[in-house]
Motif scaffolding. Sequence first.
Motif: not given
Length: 129
Positions: A6-10, A26-30, A32-36, A64-68
């Motif tokens: 989850r990320k909190w939009i700041k 896209l940075e967050w997605i990349d 998360e994909a790398a960690l996974y 907003d709080i987003v989840e990946i």
Amino acid sequence: MRFHTRKWIKPEDLNPNGTLFGGRLLEWIDEEAALYAIIQLENPKTVTAYMSEISFKSSAKQGDIVEIGIDVIKFGTSSLTLTCEVRNKMTRKPIINVEKIVMVSLDEEGNAKPHGKTKIEYVKDRLED
């Protein structure tokens, strides 16, 4: 879809329109994909080889709080193919979909390295009782 992060939009995540900057997402997605992929393939030398076309469905704003969410599509010889969805945590409204992300396991010289994996594994299953 398994939602892990989850990320909190700041304020520093916003574009001039006051909504979430696509590059930040896209940075967050990349990441998360790398960690996974690193955890699944048990190789810290795992890199992004390909990210398919993306499709923004809606925006997010400050507070907003987003989840990946990440799911495995397939295990290749040296790769892991994932799919990703980011949604608003509170409304469940989709923000972005990435149909295909290919992560590749590398050896010490930076060449593709077979990983020998064929299915999703959980860390708890790797631990001895």
